[in-house]
Write an enzyme that holds these catalytic residues in place. Sequence first.
Site, PDB file in Angstrom:
ATOM      1  N   HIS A 436      33.600  42.648  33.763  1.00  0.00           N
ATOM      2  CA  HIS A 436      34.408  41.935  32.779  1.00  0.00           C
ATOM      3  C   HIS A 436      33.605  41.550  31.542  1.00  0.00           C
ATOM      4  O   HIS A 436      33.667  40.410  31.085  1.00  0.00           O
ATOM      5  CB  HIS A 436      35.003  40.664  33.414  1.00  0.00           C
ATOM      6  CG  HIS A 436      35.858  40.921  34.605  1.00  0.00           C
ATOM      7  ND1 HIS A 436      36.088  39.986  35.601  1.00  0.00           N
ATOM      8  CD2 HIS A 436      36.561  42.027  34.979  1.00  0.00           C
ATOM      9  CE1 HIS A 436      36.881  40.489  36.524  1.00  0.00           C
ATOM     10  NE2 HIS A 436      37.180  41.736  36.171  1.00  0.00           N
ATOM     11  N   GLN A 437      32.873  42.466  30.947  1.00  0.00           N
ATOM     12  CA  GLN A 437      32.089  42.128  29.766  1.00  0.00           C
ATOM     13  C   GLN A 437      33.010  41.828  28.574  1.00  0.00           C
ATOM     14  O   GLN A 437      33.993  42.542  28.359  1.00  0.00           O
ATOM     15  CB  GLN A 437      31.129  43.264  29.394  1.00  0.00           C
ATOM     16  CG  GLN A 437      30.100  43.584  30.453  1.00  0.00           C
ATOM     17  CD  GLN A 437      30.548  44.684  31.390  1.00  0.00           C
ATOM     18  OE1 GLN A 437      31.005  45.732  30.958  1.00  0.00           O
ATOM     19  NE2 GLN A 437      30.421  44.462  32.688  1.00  0.00           N
TER      20      GLN A 437
END
Length: 502
Positions: A436-437
């Site tokens: 989930h960058q």
Amino acid sequence: MSDATVARSAIVVGAGTSGSIVTRRLVDAGWDVTLVEAGGYDSNPAIHDPSRAGELWHAAEDWDYFTVPQEHAAGRRLHLPRGKVTGGSHALNAMIWVRGAASDYDGWERSGATGWGWSAVQPVFEGIENDLLPVTDDYPLVPIQRSIVAAAAEEGLEHNPDYNGGTLDGVSQEQVTMRDGRRVNTWMAYVRPVEHAPNLRVVTDAEVHSVIVEDGASVGVRLAEDSELRADEVILAAGALGSPAILLRSGIGPRADLEELGIDVVHDAPEVGANLHDHLLSPVIFTTDRPVGPPQPGVSVTQTHLFWRSREDLAEPDTQPIHFSVPMWGELEPRPGVNGPGDGFTLMAGLVTPHSRGSLRISGPDVQDPLRIDLGALADERDVAALAASVRQARRIGARPALAEEWGAAEAYPGPEVADADVEDWVRRTAITYHHQVGTCRMGADPAAVVDPRLRVSGIAGLRVIDASVMPTITTGNTNAPAAVIGELGARFVLEDSAPAL
């Protein structure tokens, strides 16, 4: 033909969650759209069968990124799978749909992202869920997942039948984007039905090197093979790693960094690539005496998760463990008689409100030059404490009767020799990405923001970033649903800002 009726043109870079939505909305509005995807079409059967998602890591459909050694995570280089295929990372992920907390979006608005508060995004979520993209929890839980839910209840967690209904806390069945046991992502739902429209051109296997800027305005993109595409608008939707890299190669970024690499500075934007952050996971693995069985076609290996506050004073949950019906051995050090084939399950502890921040930089001017990705993972002690608390909770859940007695569950990792007091060290040695960058092209109203609240790149006309990189702070939970909202609102801004004045 009058100027008012001349179709405008756009290049959308990236056929992932946000880019596919933007593409559809512009095509429907009559724009001439070129959608450029660095990967190929989603022909790999593993993409479409939820039970086979793990096969896609390190495959041709994975950008296969790695961080630099993480100082606070035992010096390890963390693997960051990202989708290099039509559908983007939504072709690789577990399809979990989480809106997040209302306070996430209200916090964005307070920080300067005008128009992004909960009252603005809630109807967008509802429109997506009721329009083209199926979001469902109408599927049967496999036996081990039912027992995990029961064990969480024995631990004192409430069952939450709808974590997207306004309250996250509790243990829940995951809401996912599936239909009839098959993955559905925004490429499939939004673009495929109009793929052969006369005003849409899809270009695959074409990596974008940079944006072409002339007289302060973007006019197109350069591809890695030195060819060019031109359009009225350029929209970067290449994700929190891809979009800032393209900006940096375009000469849009921190002046000193660009000059050091011999890149002509087009616009000095110090925060391009900054503010990188990510959710993190740490595994708690159990073997079982009772057979769990192998993954079944059409059935995801994760079906439930929970949201929990590691401290009572928190306004929202800071942890989101995800539960797998298989032992996720990964790269754990083998242990005789334990690590290997056999039955088991994994309670993957999860941190979803990280305080640590990192950065993305390029190492050279070419697409072949590797990215320098530093998550700054676990640099903030608050992250270590929260993830360690989640690991301890997972250990307790696995020892509850619904699992320990009914399945003969026994903790394999960290293992009984690791005391609860030593879990912080376990976390540093095992933490991995939650995929989930976000944050590397932060939106805001201040001069340092990379994009404004309408997602226009500051200092460059005709250029927008529309993907998870614009999030000022990460949402509480999986980021695919927020990325879809970013796509819908971003497309709306493009159309509104290009409409002729009345």
